[in-house]
Every structure is written in C-alpha cells, then in structure tokens.
Motif scaffolding. Sequence first.
Motif, short mmCIF file in Angstrom:
data_model
loop_
_atom_site.label_atom_id
_atom_site.label_comp_id
_atom_site.label_asym_id
_atom_site.label_seq_id
_atom_site.Cartn_x
_atom_site.Cartn_y
_atom_site.Cartn_z
N GLU A 70 0.81 -1.22 0.00
CA GLU A 70 0.00 0.00 0.00
C GLU A 70 0.85 1.28 0.00
O GLU A 70 0.36 2.35 -0.31
CB GLU A 70 -0.99 0.01 1.18
CG GLU A 70 -0.34 -0.04 2.55
CD GLU A 70 -0.16 -1.44 3.12
OE1 GLU A 70 -0.07 -1.54 4.35
OE2 GLU A 70 -0.11 -2.41 2.34
N ASP A 71 2.15 1.15 0.31
CA ASP A 71 3.04 2.30 0.34
C ASP A 71 3.97 2.38 -0.87
O ASP A 71 4.69 3.37 -1.03
CB ASP A 71 3.89 2.27 1.62
CG ASP A 71 3.03 2.27 2.87
OD1 ASP A 71 2.01 2.97 2.89
OD2 ASP A 71 3.40 1.57 3.83
N LYS A 118 3.67 2.90 -4.19
CA LYS A 118 3.53 3.99 -5.16
C LYS A 118 4.04 5.31 -4.58
O LYS A 118 4.82 6.01 -5.23
CB LYS A 118 2.08 4.12 -5.61
CG LYS A 118 1.90 5.17 -6.70
CD LYS A 118 0.57 5.00 -7.40
CE LYS A 118 0.36 6.02 -8.48
NZ LYS A 118 1.37 6.09 -9.49
N HIS A 119 3.63 5.64 -3.35
CA HIS A 119 4.07 6.90 -2.74
C HIS A 119 5.57 6.88 -2.46
O HIS A 119 6.26 7.87 -2.66
CB HIS A 119 3.30 7.18 -1.44
CG HIS A 119 1.86 7.46 -1.69
ND1 HIS A 119 1.41 8.57 -2.37
CD2 HIS A 119 0.75 6.77 -1.35
CE1 HIS A 119 0.10 8.55 -2.44
NE2 HIS A 119 -0.33 7.45 -1.84
N GLU A 133 7.35 7.38 -5.80
CA GLU A 133 7.25 8.78 -6.25
C GLU A 133 8.18 9.69 -5.46
O GLU A 133 8.88 10.53 -6.04
CB GLU A 133 5.81 9.27 -6.10
CG GLU A 133 4.85 8.64 -7.09
CD GLU A 133 3.38 8.90 -6.76
OE1 GLU A 133 3.09 9.54 -5.72
OE2 GLU A 133 2.52 8.46 -7.55
N MET A 134 8.20 9.53 -4.14
CA MET A 134 9.05 10.39 -3.31
C MET A 134 10.53 10.07 -3.50
O MET A 134 11.38 10.96 -3.48
CB MET A 134 8.66 10.27 -1.84
CG MET A 134 7.36 10.94 -1.56
SD MET A 134 7.01 10.91 0.21
CE MET A 134 5.45 11.75 0.22
N GLU A 150 11.43 11.68 -6.87
CA GLU A 150 11.48 13.14 -6.71
C GLU A 150 12.74 13.57 -5.96
O GLU A 150 13.41 14.53 -6.34
CB GLU A 150 10.23 13.62 -5.97
CG GLU A 150 10.10 15.11 -5.88
CD GLU A 150 8.82 15.55 -5.19
OE1 GLU A 150 8.78 16.72 -4.76
OE2 GLU A 150 7.87 14.76 -5.07
#
Length: 111
Positions: free
Chosen positions: A65-66, A68-69, A72-73, A76
Amino acid sequence: MSDYKERHENEIFTKVLKAGRRTYFFDVRETKAGDYYLTITESKKNFGENGEASFEKHKIYLYKEDFKHFEEMFKESTDFIIGQKGEDVISERHDKDFKSKSFTIESDDKV
C-alpha cells in the motif's frame, strides 16, 4: 527452529547491491497471511580497534500500500539531488585512489 532459519524461511526473492563498505539487500518476504512485502537492509562493515569486523545494519519494511508513494518520493528526491549536484560523487573526487566499486550480484547464493 534455528534463529537463522526463522529469519530466512519467508524470503521469496533477494537482490544484493554491494557499494564499497556498504551492502544493500532487497528481500521480498511473505507475511503469515500469505501476502508479500519488501525489506531493504543496509549493512555497513566496520572494524574495531582490535581489527575485528562487525556489521551495522538498518532495515526498512515496505508494504504494497506504500509502494507507489515511496517510489514517487524516492524519484522526486533523487531527481532533486542529481539536478542540484549532478551525478559526480564529490567525496570520491578527493580520494586519490578512487575506483568505482559499485556493482550488483544476481545470484541465488546466500551472501
């Protein structure tokens, strides 16, 4: 059951990245419910005053559940660093004996 066997019996997939004195382990493991999660372990080799080696380890647990985030982070953050400082490693430019030491091991053998 031995401590080693308990720690490793739920490993499904492993990749190892050796980078100088640090080694990174990417391990896919299985929960008791049968789902998968990822552990990322940094292992750093240190030498004591008596010359004996020891390993300092840090571990991150990532669940689906974590992902994708996290991805992305991570992207970035790494894009920011490369954009600000480029790809050259400043500390290594000052090491007169520097030779690139990073590589990956793709093997089913235990490291």
